[in-house]
Scaffold this motif. Structure first.
Motif, mmCIF file in Angstrom:
data_model
loop_
_atom_site.group_PDB
_atom_site.id
_atom_site.type_symbol
_atom_site.label_atom_id
_atom_site.label_comp_id
_atom_site.label_asym_id
_atom_site.label_seq_id
_atom_site.Cartn_x
_atom_site.Cartn_y
_atom_site.Cartn_z
ATOM 1 N N THR A 134 0.942 -1.302 -0.050
ATOM 2 C CA THR A 134 -0.101 0.017 0.027
ATOM 3 C C THR A 134 0.843 1.223 -0.042
ATOM 4 O O THR A 134 0.477 2.364 -0.499
ATOM 5 C CB THR A 134 -1.024 -0.117 1.182
ATOM 6 N N SER A 135 2.314 1.293 0.566
ATOM 7 C CA SER A 135 2.967 2.332 0.470
ATOM 8 C C SER A 135 3.404 2.621 -0.719
ATOM 9 O O SER A 135 3.341 3.727 -1.206
ATOM 10 C CB SER A 135 4.247 2.119 1.436
ATOM 11 N N ALA A 136 3.812 1.401 -1.594
ATOM 12 C CA ALA A 136 3.993 1.536 -3.245
ATOM 13 C C ALA A 136 2.887 2.140 -3.734
ATOM 14 O O ALA A 136 3.166 2.912 -4.775
ATOM 15 C CB ALA A 136 4.643 0.472 -3.528
ATOM 16 N N ALA A 137 1.836 1.627 -3.534
ATOM 17 C CA ALA A 137 0.597 2.271 -4.223
ATOM 18 C C ALA A 137 0.382 3.753 -3.905
ATOM 19 O O ALA A 137 -0.056 4.384 -4.547
ATOM 20 C CB ALA A 137 -0.632 1.345 -3.775
ATOM 21 N N SER A 138 0.394 4.085 -2.764
ATOM 22 C CA SER A 138 0.535 5.406 -2.198
ATOM 23 C C SER A 138 1.351 6.330 -3.060
ATOM 24 O O SER A 138 0.748 7.316 -3.297
ATOM 25 C CB SER A 138 0.807 5.613 -0.824
ATOM 26 N N SER A 139 2.710 5.841 -3.080
ATOM 27 C CA SER A 139 3.601 6.667 -3.669
ATOM 28 C C SER A 139 3.249 6.693 -5.544
ATOM 29 O O SER A 139 3.372 7.912 -6.110
ATOM 30 C CB SER A 139 4.871 5.883 -3.764
ATOM 31 N N ALA A 140 2.645 5.768 -6.032
ATOM 32 C CA ALA A 140 2.086 5.670 -7.389
ATOM 33 C C ALA A 140 1.135 6.679 -7.617
ATOM 34 O O ALA A 140 1.017 7.262 -8.616
ATOM 35 C CB ALA A 140 1.916 4.131 -7.804
ATOM 36 N N ASN A 141 0.008 6.568 -6.572
ATOM 37 C CA ASN A 141 -0.967 7.357 -6.698
ATOM 38 C C ASN A 141 -0.737 8.764 -6.676
ATOM 39 O O ASN A 141 -1.071 9.685 -7.313
ATOM 40 C CB ASN A 141 -1.923 7.217 -5.461
ATOM 41 N N SER A 142 0.313 9.296 -5.653
ATOM 42 C CA SER A 142 0.882 10.295 -5.722
ATOM 43 C C SER A 142 1.450 11.017 -7.032
ATOM 44 O O SER A 142 1.532 12.101 -7.491
ATOM 45 C CB SER A 142 1.916 10.704 -4.446
ATOM 46 N N GLY A 143 2.276 9.896 -7.554
ATOM 47 C CA GLY A 143 2.862 10.344 -8.973
ATOM 48 C C GLY A 143 1.942 10.580 -9.898
ATOM 49 O O GLY A 143 2.201 11.496 -10.900
ATOM 50 N N VAL A 144 0.935 9.834 -9.966
ATOM 51 C CA VAL A 144 -0.216 10.065 -11.118
ATOM 52 C C VAL A 144 -0.894 11.377 -10.901
ATOM 53 O O VAL A 144 -1.046 12.027 -12.035
ATOM 54 C CB VAL A 144 -1.247 8.695 -11.068
ATOM 55 N N PHE A 145 -1.264 11.646 -9.603
ATOM 56 C CA PHE A 145 -1.847 13.008 -9.185
ATOM 57 C C PHE A 145 -0.831 14.393 -9.536
ATOM 58 O O PHE A 145 -1.156 14.989 -10.619
ATOM 59 C CB PHE A 145 -2.048 13.150 -7.937
ATOM 60 N N SER A 146 0.451 14.160 -9.201
ATOM 61 C CA SER A 146 1.338 15.339 -9.408
ATOM 62 C C SER A 146 1.789 15.547 -10.811
ATOM 63 O O SER A 146 2.028 16.651 -11.268
ATOM 64 C CB SER A 146 2.645 15.202 -8.512
ATOM 65 N N THR A 147 2.144 14.415 -11.437
ATOM 66 C CA THR A 147 2.659 14.669 -12.793
ATOM 67 C C THR A 147 1.271 15.268 -13.906
ATOM 68 O O THR A 147 1.796 16.133 -14.514
ATOM 69 C CB THR A 147 3.049 12.963 -13.449
ATOM 70 N N SER A 148 0.206 14.825 -13.512
ATOM 71 C CA SER A 148 -0.944 15.132 -14.294
ATOM 72 C C SER A 148 -0.936 16.976 -14.082
ATOM 73 O O SER A 148 -1.477 17.732 -14.918
ATOM 74 C CB SER A 148 -2.233 14.716 -14.072
ATOM 75 N N ARG A 149 -0.786 17.356 -12.717
ATOM 76 C CA ARG A 149 -0.777 18.763 -12.312
ATOM 77 C C ARG A 149 0.359 19.542 -12.952
ATOM 78 O O ARG A 149 0.009 20.827 -13.253
ATOM 79 C CB ARG A 149 -1.059 18.966 -10.999
#
Length: 474
Positions: free
Chosen positions: A304-319
């Protein structure tokens, strides 16, 4: 970003603006999730074996320095609520080149980190499903994160809230278990007694001397990647004047609780010499405490920690892509928002890059070498972004000192601490040059900046030609 009205906030009902849908609850947990990296769960064994008990001071020093970076970022973002992220204030204060380099570098940081996370998720999934093909959980993870992020920014906030909550519960459970074992003077099967004295009774706090202490910085700095994530949520935060300072001010407490207390608990129960470098000390402590399901539980936490990081990546890259496109530094289609005020084109493009990158890594023969290189490149690029934030603050103090004097959220230490933090990052670069595996990344990173430099020059020429044609037409 030119001539922005000071203190102006985008209208809530404007369909062409990002919406302020992230509450204080979301911002606090996003900040915590950014401060707790997967490296704490899986990488702390290696850092302990390198530095011994002095690793506690390593995490405290890095956390101390990054707190000032976050305070500088907070003052800048609140000086003008039209700033959507650090791209905007770097472009405004340092020049268009800074916005271009920072935006694209931060996008690349999270793509690289996200690729590593997706690979990690695939590997952790095999704990429960050993026969599953690696590409299946990787693609499933990207698909799920894309689908949820396309809904609303609030969905990203909810995902990150629960991902971060799992990390917090796991670390608090570890600390409480360690305290209980020390209080009960627990004796391990090898005869070691749980005691705080284990921190200093085996060659002291610095068993490997200065070089061992410095070696800990090389790996520990990777654990803090993502701490600046709260700065990419500025345009979508409710009541940013209250919520951003709350999230940033709690960073020191998080560092103490989640890093320092966790490491003290681990080394008080298991003497540092017996901590195995390639195993998670979290698992080892819970196994000693008599929890047979420890491996499965920690595997779930790390997944879940890795999924959290990937989720943050998806969010921040789009912004980042959205901000770059608004300034004309990325294709215009990335500035389009969906009916739910989400930069959907940027989300889809970033997720495609994640899956394509995962495919490339599968084809690399030596996964460990590739992973080390990728994470080191990522950390170097994140340090570039942190340095740009500090340089923007120095420019802000020169150009907009009246805003600094009027600010209700001033950076403590001001320009002096900016220079101290910049010197610290230079020190980290020097340490990375000492090891062969991290030295490779130092040679690879200039290639990225060379590509960016050529791209920036080409885009500037096109803008100038377009402007000249517009003048002729008039």
């Amino acid at each position: 970003m030119k001539n922005l009205p000071q203190g102006h906030c985008p209208p809530e009902g404007d369909t062409h603006e990002l919406k302020r849908n992230l509450s204080n609850r979301h911002i606090q947990l996003i900040a915590i999730g950014g401060a707790i990296g997967t490296g704490l769960f899986m990488g702390s064994g290696k850092t302990i074996s390198l530095a011994g008990p002095s690793i506690i001071f390593v995490y405290m020093i890095i956390g101390f320095m990054l707190f000032f970076v976050m305070r500088a970022m907070g003052e800048l973002l609140l000086s003008n609520l039209q700033y959507k992220s650090f791209i905007d204030f770097s472009a405004d204060l340092l020049g268009p080149w800074a916005g271009f380099f920072t935006g694209w570098t931060y996008w690349f940081c999270w793509i690289v980190t996200g690729i590593a996370d997706v690979i990690a998720i695939a590997a952790y999934s095999q704990f429960w499903f050993p026969d599953i093909p690696l590409w299946l959980p990787a693609l499933a993870c990207v698909g799920v994160l894309l689908s949820l992020n396309l809904m609303t920014v609030k969905m990203f906030g909810e995902l990150e809230f629960w991902f971060a909550m799992i990390k917090i519960v796991a670390i608090c459970a570890l600390v409480c278990t360690g305290v209980y074992m020390v209080a009960a003077a627990y004796q391990s099967p090898t005869g070691n007694v749980a005691s705080l004295a284990n921190l200093w009774n085996d060659d002291g706090m610095f068993p490997h001397g200065a070089m061992g202490f410095f070696a800990g910085f090389q790996i520990a700095v990777f654990a803090f990647v993502g701490i600046e994530l709260v700065g990419t949520t500025a345009a979508e935060t409710k009541n940013p004047e209250r919520n951003l300072p709350r999230a940033i001010n709690s960073i020191p407490l998080r560092i103490i609780v989640f890093y320092v207390l966790a490491l003290i608990a681990i080394m008080a129960v298991t003497p540092w010499r017996e901590v195995v470098a390639n195993k998670s000390p979290f698992v080892e402590l819970f196994v000693l405490a008599g929890l047979p399901a420890a491996a499965g539980i920690i595997n779930f936490v790390v997944l879940t920690s890795a999924a959290s990081s990937a989720n943050s990546g998806v969010f921040s890259t789009s912004r980042m892509l959205y901000g770059l496109a608004v300034e004309g530094d990325a294709p215009g289609r990335f500035s389009a928002l969906s009916r739910r005020a989400v930069p959907s084109n940027g989300l889809i493009f970033s997720c495609i890059c994640l899956t394509a990158g995962a495919l490339v890594i599968y084809l690399v023969p030596n996964m460990l070498d590739a992973f080390t290189l990728i994470t080191t490149v990522s950390a170097l690029l994140f340090m570039f972004v942190w340095s740009i934030i500090l340089l923007s603050y120095l420019a802000y103090r020169k150009q907009r000192d009246h805003l600094h004097r009027a600010s209700k959220y001033k950076m403590p230490g001001g320009t002096i601490m900016c220079w101290v933090c910049l010197a610290f990052f230079a020190f980290i670069l020097g340490l990375l040059a000492l090891e062969a595996d991290t030295r490779m990344a130092l040679f690879a990173v200039p290639v990225w900046f060379a590509v960016l430099g050529l791209s920036y020059r080409s885009i500037r020429q096109k803008k100038q030609e377009h402007a000249a044609l517009s003048l002729e037409a008039e």
